[in-house]
Design a protein around this motif. Structure first.
Motif, PDB file in Angstrom:
ATOM      1  N   GLY A 103      -8.228  -5.555  12.800  1.00  0.00           N
ATOM      2  CA  GLY A 103      -8.487  -6.992  12.757  1.00  0.00           C
ATOM      3  C   GLY A 103      -8.132  -7.646  11.438  1.00  0.00           C
ATOM      4  O   GLY A 103      -8.713  -8.671  11.072  1.00  0.00           O
ATOM      5  N   MET A 104      -7.199  -7.084  10.714  1.00  0.00           N
ATOM      6  CA  MET A 104      -6.826  -7.656   9.414  1.00  0.00           C
ATOM      7  C   MET A 104      -5.944  -8.885   9.602  1.00  0.00           C
ATOM      8  O   MET A 104      -5.199  -8.991  10.575  1.00  0.00           O
ATOM      9  CB  MET A 104      -6.071  -6.612   8.571  1.00  0.00           C
ATOM     10  N   THR A 105      -6.018  -9.797   8.653  1.00  0.00           N
ATOM     11  CA  THR A 105      -5.123 -10.946   8.645  1.00  0.00           C
ATOM     12  C   THR A 105      -3.773 -10.505   8.088  1.00  0.00           C
ATOM     13  O   THR A 105      -3.677  -9.483   7.394  1.00  0.00           O
ATOM     14  CB  THR A 105      -5.679 -12.069   7.753  1.00  0.00           C
ATOM     15  N   TYR A 106      -2.740 -11.309   8.383  1.00  0.00           N
ATOM     16  CA  TYR A 106      -1.423 -10.973   7.852  1.00  0.00           C
ATOM     17  C   TYR A 106      -1.436 -11.019   6.315  1.00  0.00           C
ATOM     18  O   TYR A 106      -0.769 -10.229   5.661  1.00  0.00           O
ATOM     19  CB  TYR A 106      -0.356 -11.920   8.405  1.00  0.00           C
TER      20      TYR A 106
ATOM     21  N   ALA B   6      -3.951 -10.277   4.294  1.00  0.00           N
ATOM     22  CA  ALA B   6      -4.579  -9.052   3.789  1.00  0.00           C
ATOM     23  C   ALA B   6      -3.649  -7.853   3.969  1.00  0.00           C
ATOM     24  O   ALA B   6      -3.550  -6.990   3.100  1.00  0.00           O
ATOM     25  CB  ALA B   6      -5.901  -8.800   4.512  1.00  0.00           C
ATOM     26  N   MET B   7      -2.954  -7.830   5.111  1.00  0.00           N
ATOM     27  CA  MET B   7      -2.006  -6.746   5.350  1.00  0.00           C
ATOM     28  C   MET B   7      -0.885  -6.790   4.312  1.00  0.00           C
ATOM     29  O   MET B   7      -0.436  -5.750   3.815  1.00  0.00           O
ATOM     30  CB  MET B   7      -1.408  -6.873   6.763  1.00  0.00           C
ATOM     31  N   SER B   8      -0.426  -8.001   4.005  1.00  0.00           N
ATOM     32  CA  SER B   8       0.645  -8.167   3.035  1.00  0.00           C
ATOM     33  C   SER B   8       0.238  -7.603   1.677  1.00  0.00           C
ATOM     34  O   SER B   8       1.005  -6.905   1.019  1.00  0.00           O
ATOM     35  CB  SER B   8       1.006  -9.652   2.917  1.00  0.00           C
TER      36      SER B   8
ATOM     37  N   ARG C 153      -2.090  -5.338   1.097  1.00  0.00           N
ATOM     38  CA  ARG C 153      -2.300  -3.896   1.167  1.00  0.00           C
ATOM     39  C   ARG C 153      -0.987  -3.120   1.229  1.00  0.00           C
ATOM     40  O   ARG C 153      -0.816  -2.105   0.587  1.00  0.00           O
ATOM     41  CB  ARG C 153      -3.162  -3.542   2.369  1.00  0.00           C
ATOM     42  N   LEU C 154      -0.021  -3.624   2.032  1.00  0.00           N
ATOM     43  CA  LEU C 154       1.215  -2.874   2.245  1.00  0.00           C
ATOM     44  C   LEU C 154       2.337  -3.293   1.311  1.00  0.00           C
ATOM     45  O   LEU C 154       3.401  -2.680   1.326  1.00  0.00           O
ATOM     46  CB  LEU C 154       1.677  -3.038   3.703  1.00  0.00           C
ATOM     47  N   ASP C 155       2.108  -4.382   0.558  1.00  0.00           N
ATOM     48  CA  ASP C 155       3.142  -4.896  -0.339  1.00  0.00           C
ATOM     49  C   ASP C 155       4.411  -5.263   0.444  1.00  0.00           C
ATOM     50  O   ASP C 155       5.525  -4.919   0.064  1.00  0.00           O
ATOM     51  CB  ASP C 155       3.455  -3.875  -1.438  1.00  0.00           C
ATOM     52  N   VAL C 156       4.182  -5.947   1.561  1.00  0.00           N
ATOM     53  CA  VAL C 156       5.261  -6.424   2.422  1.00  0.00           C
ATOM     54  C   VAL C 156       4.959  -7.889   2.717  1.00  0.00           C
ATOM     55  O   VAL C 156       3.797  -8.276   2.866  1.00  0.00           O
ATOM     56  CB  VAL C 156       5.322  -5.613   3.742  1.00  0.00           C
ATOM     57  N   SER C 157       5.987  -8.727   2.823  1.00  0.00           N
ATOM     58  CA  SER C 157       5.746 -10.151   3.025  1.00  0.00           C
ATOM     59  C   SER C 157       5.092 -10.423   4.384  1.00  0.00           C
ATOM     60  O   SER C 157       5.236  -9.639   5.331  1.00  0.00           O
ATOM     61  CB  SER C 157       7.068 -10.928   2.931  1.00  0.00           C
ATOM     62  N   VAL C 158       4.395 -11.553   4.466  1.00  0.00           N
ATOM     63  CA  VAL C 158       3.713 -11.938   5.702  1.00  0.00           C
ATOM     64  C   VAL C 158       4.721 -12.091   6.836  1.00  0.00           C
ATOM     65  O   VAL C 158       4.499 -11.615   7.962  1.00  0.00           O
ATOM     66  CB  VAL C 158       2.911 -13.245   5.494  1.00  0.00           C
TER      67      VAL C 158
END
Length: 189
Positions: free
Chosen positions: A151-154, A156-158, A160-165
């Motif tokens: 249930g992460m937001t984009y 927060a994912m960005s 954490r993963l160091d990848v753009s939204v």
């Protein structure tokens, strides 16, 4: 101060035989790894074992890392795979145990057949989805799981993963599309 050097610099040091340099990488990312393993593990001891397994796998596979500056996202993927293996083993043990109990219940109460059929179908769909997910590369599976399971937001994912939204939105979209195709192909067989 050595800890200000980039991840890539430490990866290169380890590859050149400086085994102590890996300790800096562990110190940098142990929080991220423990955050993830705690989400999957049933106990703090299991979370610690999973984290240790992730770091050992990362160390052993360090030569496979192509983009050294992306160590964090690569380590995250390895940790996620460790967690998925753990979850799969727990599911197998739980399923085997629950099947035994269900069979005993079914023997005792033969009139509950429709409810058991629905439960079995739901379990089968769940298993098919996990099997299909295992066929996806971590590039697609990781964002998909973070979005729909965690249930992460984009945003927060960005982080954490160091990848753009926008890249993550594309990966999640492609993961859904690939999963749909895999599941449809299985049903057609």
């Amino acid at each position: 101060m050595p800890s200000e050097e980039s991840d890539g610099a430490y990866v290169r040091r380890v590859r050149n035989g400086d085994e102590d340099a890996f300790r800096v990488l562990v110190d940098r990312y142990e929080g991220m790894v423990f955050d993830l393993t705690n989400q999957y593990a049933d106990s703090p001891e299991d979370a610690e074992d999973l984290a240790q397994d992730a770091f050992v796998r990362a160390y052993r596979r360090l030569d496979d890392l192509r983009k050294q500056e992306q160590f964090a996202s690569w380590l995250y993927g390895i940790t996620l795979n460790c967690c998925r293996d753990y979850a799969k083993n727990v599911r197998r043990e739980t399923y085997a145990f629950s099947r035994t109990e269900e069979q005993e219940d079914a023997d005792a109460l033969p009139g509950d057949q429709p409810a058991q059929d629905e439960t079995l179908m739901a379990e089968e769909r769940h298993e098919q989805l996990w099997t299909a997910l295992e066929e996806l590369s971590s590039t697609y599976a990781t964002p998909f799981l973070l979005k729909y399971r965690d249930g992460m937001t984009y945003k927060a994912m960005s982080k954490r993963l160091d990848v753009s939204v926008s890249a993550l939105k594309v990966r999640v979209h492609r993961a859904r599309k690939k999963l749909r195709t895999l599941l449809e192909n299985r049903h057609a067989e």
